[in-house]
Each structure stands twice: as structure tokens, then as C-alpha cells.
Design an enzyme around this catalytic site. Structure first.
Site, PDB file in Angstrom:
ATOM      1  N   CYS A   1       0.948  -1.337   0.037  1.00  0.00           N
ATOM      2  CA  CYS A   1      -0.065   0.168  -0.013  1.00  0.00           C
ATOM      3  C   CYS A   1       0.722   1.309   0.010  1.00  0.00           C
ATOM      4  O   CYS A   1       1.263   1.479  -0.972  1.00  0.00           O
ATOM      5  CB  CYS A   1      -0.869   0.001   1.136  1.00  0.00           C
TER       6      CYS A   1
ATOM      7  N   HIS B   1      -2.906  -5.344   2.113  1.00  0.00           N
ATOM      8  CA  HIS B   1      -2.272  -5.466   3.055  1.00  0.00           C
ATOM      9  C   HIS B   1      -2.079  -7.007   3.562  1.00  0.00           C
ATOM     10  O   HIS B   1      -2.835  -7.196   4.702  1.00  0.00           O
ATOM     11  CB  HIS B   1      -2.924  -4.778   4.181  1.00  0.00           C
TER      12      HIS B   1
ATOM     13  N   GLU C   1      -0.067  -8.177   5.427  1.00  0.00           N
ATOM     14  CA  GLU C   1       0.311  -8.004   6.795  1.00  0.00           C
ATOM     15  C   GLU C   1      -0.872  -7.922   7.655  1.00  0.00           C
ATOM     16  O   GLU C   1      -0.610  -8.287   9.065  1.00  0.00           O
ATOM     17  CB  GLU C   1       1.437  -6.988   7.218  1.00  0.00           C
TER      18      GLU C   1
HETATM   19  N1  LIG Z   1      -3.371   1.825   3.571  1.00  0.00           N
HETATM   20  C1  LIG Z   1      -2.452   2.732   3.233  1.00  0.00           C
HETATM   21  O1  LIG Z   1      -1.250   2.292   3.285  1.00  0.00           O
HETATM   22  C2  LIG Z   1      -3.105   3.831   2.577  1.00  0.00           C
HETATM   23  C3  LIG Z   1      -2.105   4.475   1.582  1.00  0.00           C
HETATM   24  C4  LIG Z   1      -2.626   5.753   1.490  1.00  0.00           C
HETATM   25  N2  LIG Z   1      -3.576   6.006   0.548  1.00  0.00           N
HETATM   26  C5  LIG Z   1      -1.472   6.867   0.823  1.00  0.00           C
HETATM   27  O2  LIG Z   1      -1.638   7.439  -0.241  1.00  0.00           O
HETATM   28  O3  LIG Z   1      -0.419   7.026   1.486  1.00  0.00           O
END
Ligand SMILES: NC(=O)CC[C@H](N)C(=O)O
Length: 191
Positions: free
Chosen positions: A81, A172, A174
């Protein structure tokens, strides 16, 4: 105990990654300074807030140090992410956002829209089968470079990609009990 894997511990859910590694019998080392990279051949970049991770990584000299190690081929990376966003060459709409810029993709932040802040949906991972995808303000990968392989899509959009020893997911792993993607990363990193 297998090898040691670094987890970038500036911000975000690095503790969950450490726990996933522990379940696989791998020692996790928190990385907060360039010297913590010594001896490591694999680094996980957690989910969180990509602007904060990027800003701190630049401030602490980690952006430069990690980039150097990746470019010389001595460090494998797994970004989830926000971590994946930090790895990307281009962040659509945020040209000034600090980033590592090693993964040959343009990434779109919050690509599933603000109404759908978070959701869980099964994704089909090439070679692994169904995987529980936890998506939280998730990005997608666009404009993939030639060396980038798509390992999973959701609604026709790439959500898991690999470029050599770089692995990046929109979701995610994790935050699930399923350690297969961490295991895949250990294999490609040779840990
Ligand atoms: N769950 C996440 O890691 C969200 C990422 C978030 N949208 C960002 O741009 O950093």
C-alpha cells in the site's frame, strides 16, 4: 531461524509485518537509519501514509541509501500500500511527493474512490491462488513498464506486481493470517 529481513519502521503498520515474519521463523530488524541496512538483503516497506513515509525517509537519508542498494541489485523490496506508492517511479497527481522511484509504474493513490475507503475482497494471485485482499484507501498500478509483471488484478486493475526482486501490493497481506506473500518475497529475495 532463517535469515534477517529489514522492516522500514518510520511510520505505518511495520509491527504487523514483523509479526508476519516472526510466524515464518524469520528475524525482523527495524530500519530507521541508513546504517541499519548493513548486512540486509531484503526490506519491507509497510502500509501507512505514503507522504509521511516519503518525507521521513528523505530526511533520514534512507531514500538515497535504499535507492543505491536497489540499483546495485543488493536489496530486494516488498512494499504494501503506502510502501508500494513510495517505491513507484511516478505518483499520479503528486509529482512532488518524495518517493524512491525504483518500481517502473505510475501509481494512482486512493484509486477505489473515497466512498470505498476500505474493503476486503479475495484476489487471485498468480501461482498462489485465492488470497484475502485487505484494501485500505488502496492505490492501483498504472502504466506498467516492460519489466513489470502483474501477479493479481481486481476489477481488471493491477493490485500486485513484481519487477525482478521488487514486489508491491495495493493491499495489506500483513493484516491477514496468510503469510504466503511474505514467503514469496523471502523466496525472491533469497533469504
Ligand atoms: N493503507 C495505506 O497504506 C493507505 C495509503 C494511502 N492512501 C497513501 O496514499 O499513503
Amino acid at each position: 531461524m532463517r535469515g534477517v529481513v529489514g522492516v522500514l519502521a518510520l511510520q505505518g503498520d511495520f509491527r504487523e509485518h514483523k509479526e508476519a515474519l516472526r510466524r515464518l521463523g524469520v528475524e525482523a530488524k527495524e530500519v530507521r537509519k541508513p546504517e541499519h541496512l548493513l548486512g540486509l538483503k531484503a526490506l519491507i516497506v509497510p502500509g501507512g501514509e505514503s507522504t509521511t513515509i516519503g518525507k521521513l525517509a528523505r530526511e533520514y537519508g534512507l531514500e538515497e541509501a535504499v535507492r543505491q542498494r536497489v540499483e546495485e541489485g543488493s536489496l530486494a523490496l516488498f512494499g504494501t500500500c503506502a510502501g508500494a506508492i513510495w517505491m513507484a517511479k511516478e505518483i499520479l497527481g503528486y509529482p512532488e511527493q518524495p518517493r524512491l522511484g525504483v518500481l517502473d509504474v505510475a501509481v494512482e493513490r486512493n484509486a477505489f474512490g473515497r466512498q470505498v475507503e476500505s474493503f476486503q475482497e479475495e484476489v487471485q494471485v498468480k501461482g498462489l491462488g485465492p488470497f484475502p485482499g485487505v484494501f485500505i484507501r488502496a492505490p492501483v498500478f498504472r502504466r506498467l513498464g516492460e519489466g513489470v509483471e502483474v501477479l493479481a488484478e481486481l476489477g481488471g486493475l493491477p493490485v500486485l506486481v513484481r519487477q525482478g526482486r521488487l514486489l508491491a501490493s495495493s493491499f495489506h497481506p500483513e493484516l491477514t493470517e496468510d503469510a504466503r506473500l511474505h514467503r514469496l518475497f523471502l523466496e525472491l529475495a533469497g533469504v
